[in-house]
Design a protein around this motif. Structure first.
Motif, PDB file in Angstrom:
ATOM      1  N   LEU A   6      43.455 108.489  -4.847  1.00  0.00           N
ATOM      2  CA  LEU A   6      42.328 107.948  -4.099  1.00  0.00           C
ATOM      3  C   LEU A   6      41.170 108.930  -4.155  1.00  0.00           C
ATOM      4  O   LEU A   6      40.036 108.590  -3.878  1.00  0.00           O
ATOM      5  CB  LEU A   6      42.736 107.712  -2.638  1.00  0.00           C
ATOM      6  N   ARG A  66      46.361 103.488  -9.576  1.00  0.00           N
ATOM      7  CA  ARG A  66      46.706 103.077  -8.209  1.00  0.00           C
ATOM      8  C   ARG A  66      47.381 101.715  -8.214  1.00  0.00           C
ATOM      9  O   ARG A  66      48.306 101.449  -7.466  1.00  0.00           O
ATOM     10  CB  ARG A  66      45.439 102.992  -7.345  1.00  0.00           C
ATOM     11  N   PHE A 111      51.271 102.065  -2.061  1.00  0.00           N
ATOM     12  CA  PHE A 111      50.919 102.720  -0.801  1.00  0.00           C
ATOM     13  C   PHE A 111      51.551 102.020   0.389  1.00  0.00           C
ATOM     14  O   PHE A 111      51.586 100.803   0.456  1.00  0.00           O
ATOM     15  CB  PHE A 111      49.398 102.712  -0.590  1.00  0.00           C
ATOM     16  N   LYS A 151      36.823  98.408   5.588  1.00  0.00           N
ATOM     17  CA  LYS A 151      38.259  98.656   5.556  1.00  0.00           C
ATOM     18  C   LYS A 151      38.928  97.795   4.478  1.00  0.00           C
ATOM     19  O   LYS A 151      39.762  98.279   3.712  1.00  0.00           O
ATOM     20  CB  LYS A 151      38.850  98.342   6.926  1.00  0.00           C
ATOM     21  N   GLU A 152      38.520  96.515   4.457  1.00  0.00           N
ATOM     22  CA  GLU A 152      39.093  95.615   3.454  1.00  0.00           C
ATOM     23  C   GLU A 152      38.832  96.150   2.048  1.00  0.00           C
ATOM     24  O   GLU A 152      39.717  96.136   1.185  1.00  0.00           O
ATOM     25  CB  GLU A 152      38.492  94.209   3.598  1.00  0.00           C
ATOM     26  N   ILE A 177      41.198  98.967   1.391  1.00  0.00           N
ATOM     27  CA  ILE A 177      42.555  98.485   1.087  1.00  0.00           C
ATOM     28  C   ILE A 177      42.615  97.956  -0.338  1.00  0.00           C
ATOM     29  O   ILE A 177      43.509  98.310  -1.121  1.00  0.00           O
ATOM     30  CB  ILE A 177      42.963  97.370   2.081  1.00  0.00           C
ATOM     31  N   ARG A 178      41.625  97.127  -0.680  1.00  0.00           N
ATOM     32  CA  ARG A 178      41.626  96.531  -2.021  1.00  0.00           C
ATOM     33  C   ARG A 178      41.546  97.613  -3.100  1.00  0.00           C
ATOM     34  O   ARG A 178      42.215  97.525  -4.124  1.00  0.00           O
ATOM     35  CB  ARG A 178      40.467  95.545  -2.182  1.00  0.00           C
ATOM     36  N   LYS A 179      40.729  98.627  -2.834  1.00  0.00           N
ATOM     37  CA  LYS A 179      40.627  99.702  -3.829  1.00  0.00           C
ATOM     38  C   LYS A 179      41.941 100.460  -3.945  1.00  0.00           C
ATOM     39  O   LYS A 179      42.365 100.823  -5.040  1.00  0.00           O
ATOM     40  CB  LYS A 179      39.480 100.653  -3.468  1.00  0.00           C
ATOM     41  N   ALA A 180      42.599 100.719  -2.805  1.00  0.00           N
ATOM     42  CA  ALA A 180      43.880 101.419  -2.839  1.00  0.00           C
ATOM     43  C   ALA A 180      44.912 100.615  -3.624  1.00  0.00           C
ATOM     44  O   ALA A 180      45.778 101.173  -4.288  1.00  0.00           O
ATOM     45  CB  ALA A 180      44.377 101.667  -1.424  1.00  0.00           C
ATOM     46  N   LEU A 228      39.011 103.525   3.660  1.00  0.00           N
ATOM     47  CA  LEU A 228      40.315 103.314   4.305  1.00  0.00           C
ATOM     48  C   LEU A 228      40.331 103.843   5.728  1.00  0.00           C
ATOM     49  O   LEU A 228      40.991 103.291   6.596  1.00  0.00           O
ATOM     50  CB  LEU A 228      41.413 104.005   3.491  1.00  0.00           C
TER      51      LEU A 228
END
Lengths: 226, 403
Positions: free
Chosen positions: A55, A82, A88, B309-310, B313-316, B400
């Protein structure tokens, strides 16, 4: 296999005093291991998790994931890593609130470009693995915290990654549910998944076979749990 | 995968219906206004064109020119506008069928206790043919009336309604008061109903007397204010104009002494005017589209912040910059696109209602629909790109941890 060598992260945000969050940390985690990273707040464990999870990128040092130097990857390559190689699990669950459980698990598959039918099959499959095969059409606000974390684990497993990275996975759960989640991680580990738990909870830490203790950004102890 | 991202974007819009609708409202109104206004412009134009064409065909209007002299109207130019000149042009120009002298004045028509302000036209029999306008009762001005300058009058239908609604007006006497002169006329005819508009005025509220009577007894003048000519056919209309121009230049000496305009030229002028009016009003309506676009940008920026936040999350989970950018861009595009479609509906309904109310033809030009819709899509892209880029550029770690 995951290997970090002299990994450092410095935050300076344009300020005069730079904060060294991580100071030349080195360790290796073999495939199939279950490792906990422990330390008090501010010890640098979150920073380390972000780096391992691709990240964020280190200020200096090397990070080899499956023998590939990830510290040189660009943004797009990191996104692919990722997506395909890391799963995760977060303390806050981080499910998309207005989407069904099934859709939540499908998200990583969508970004991996998996077709609709195959996606559905795979998502159902991993949800069954965590014991939620009967809750596909429910929404996150309709299920308990423990169930939410199971959905998150299923989502982490969707693309069958080599590494599962959990950040305080039981931090928002009661002790009974905590045990259930730890059991799931144990099962997954026995099935061959490499698992890294970041936690300050002794109980969770000791559920792993090995503990890396961090303090003030340095690796102070590499403990093998009996 | 683009299909999946479209679904994701549409679901986000569905999740917040009221907000989605409100942010579309600017586009809906903008597109609707553009379509309705263009339709109103086209409708007006068609109505005016129809009325002018209804007047008669292939008409050419000639009137005295004005010069910036001491007396205003030049004397040489005035001398030329005579009954003889009308006859002369009619005989000399091969493509001109007929030339009518124009004389008219406004005064008071009095019958018994009723009176009405009306325009009296001094003319002759050919008037009927030129304007395709005939008496429904009695007769029109005949050759003898013209020769002898008889005191006869033919009334427009509207005047009859006002002056003697109940009894038969034929054979009755009627007084016309014009510039302190009062003349007694005998009603010999009543014209049919004919609605017109544009430069000639309302035929129904005019009265007609022999042009000789008008010039000798009312105006006491040998000169007329202009001529109305009719070309033999529409094909030779411009030749007829050229021929008349040639004779008039020869008689007057220069081009400033008169104005000549064919019906087509009048129509062109009017079309020019209505077109530029439509364009101007449509442009103003398009500004509201722009404002609608700013509304979309505003909502998209709020949405990006709310969904930080969304995005994290999507990037993670493996979303690339491009995926996030596409998702938000499709959202704003869908906002403006759906808004555009609803706006087209609104425009049609608005244009239809106004056309019904005003009584002109209901026409919606395809071009206005296409232009307004494409413009709304462009606005969606233009005002959506910045918020989408902002979302795509979010750092995954920061996003995040956003609460």
């Amino acid at each position: 296999m995951l290997a970090v060598k002299d990994l450092s992260k410095v935050y300076n945000d344009g300020k005069e005093i730079a904060v060294k969050a991580l100071k030349e940390v080195s360790f290796t985690i073999e495939d199939g291991e279950m490792v906990a990273i422990m330390g008090p707040s501010g010890s640098g464990k979150s920073t380390l998790m972000h780096l391992i999870g691709c990240l964020d990128q280190p200020t200096s040092g090397e990070y080899l994931l499956d023998n590939e130097d990830v510290s040189l990857a660009n943004e797009k390559q990191l996104a692919v890593i990722r997506n395909k190689r890391i799963g995760f699990v977060f303390q806050q669950f981080n499910l998309l609130p207005r989407r069904s459980i099934l859709h939540n698990v499908e998200v990583p598959l969508i970004y991996a470009g998996v077709g609709r039918k195959e996606r559905r099959v795979k998502a159902k499959d991993v949800l069954e693995k965590v014991g939620l095969g009967h809750r596909l059409d429910h929404y996150p606000n309709e299920i308990s915290g423990g169930q939410k974390q199971r959905v998150a684990i299923a989502r982490a497993l969707a693309n069958n990654p080599s590494l599962i990275l959990a950040d305080e996975p039981t931090g928002n759960l009661d002790s009974e549910t905590e045990n259930e989640i730890i059991d799931i991680f144990h099962d997954l580990n026995e099935q061959g998944h490499t698992i890294v738990l970041v936690t300050h909870s002794k109980k969770v830490g000791h559920s792993a076979k090995r503990i890396l203790h961090l303090l003030d950004g340095e690796l102070v102890e590499d403990e093998v749990v009996a | 995968m683009i299909f999946e991202i479209i679904i994701i974007a549409l679901n986000s819009l569905k999740a917040n219906k009221l907000r989605t609708f409100l942010s579309m409202l600017g586009i809906i109104i903008g597109v609707g206004a553009v379509i309705a206004i263009v339709s109103i412009g086209t409708g007006t134009q068609q109505r005016i064109t129809a009325r002018i064409s209804n007047l008669g065909s292939n008409l050419i209007n000639i009137r005295r020119g004005y010069r910036w002299g001491r007396s205003g109207v030049s004397s040489t130019a005035t001398n030329v506008f005579t009954l003889e000149m009308a006859e002369y042009i009619e005989k000399s120009c091969p493509d001109v069928k007929v030339v009518l002298p124009n004389n008219q004045g406004s005064g008071l028509l009095i019958k018994g206790e009723n009176n009405i302000q009306a325009t009296v036209v001094g003319t002759e029999a050919a008037y009927q043919e030129i304007y395709d306008y005939y008496p429904r009762q009695g007769k029109f001005i005949g050759p003898d009336d013209l020769k002898e300058a008889n005191n006869i009058i033919v009334l427009g239908s509207e005047l009859v309604n006002e002056l003697s609604p109940d009894s038969n007006p034929l054979g009755k006497s009627i007084k016309f008061n014009y510039q302190n002169r009062t003349l007694l006329f005998t009603v010999v005819g009543v014209m049919e109903d004919k609605s017109t508009g544009g430069p000639v005025g309302d035929l129904n509220s005019q009265a007609y007397i022999p042009s000789t009577t008008y010039m000798n007894k009312l105006a006491n003048s040998n000169y007329v204010s202009g001529f109305t000519a009719q070309a033999r056919s529409s094909e030779v209309a411009s030749e007829a104009v050229d021929q008349i121009e040639y004779f008039l230049i020869k008689a007057i000496g220069d081009k400033d002494g008169f104005h000549i305009m064919s019906q087509d030229q009048i129509l062109d002028t009017i079309n020019d005017v209505t077109n530029s009016m439509t364009l101007m009003l449509g442009g103003i309506a398009a500004i509201s589209l722009l404002v609608g676009g700013i509304g979309i940008m505003n909502i998209m920026l709020v949405s990006v912040t709310e969904r930080t936040k969304e995005v994290g999350i999507r990037k993670a989970l493996g979303a690339k910059k491009k995926d996030i950018l596409t998702q938000f861009l499709i959202e704003s595009l869908a906002l403006s696109g759906i808004g555009g479609v609803l706006g087209i509906g609104l425009g049609y309904i608005g244009a239809y209602l106004i056309a019904q109310f005003a009584g002109w033809p209901f026409v919606v030009s395809n071009l206005s629909v296409i232009v307004a819709f494409s413009f709304s899509l462009l606005i969606g892209i233009f005002f959506g790109i910045y918020p989408a880029m902002k979302a795509a550029a979010l750092d995954p770690v920061d996003a995040l941890s956003y609460e």
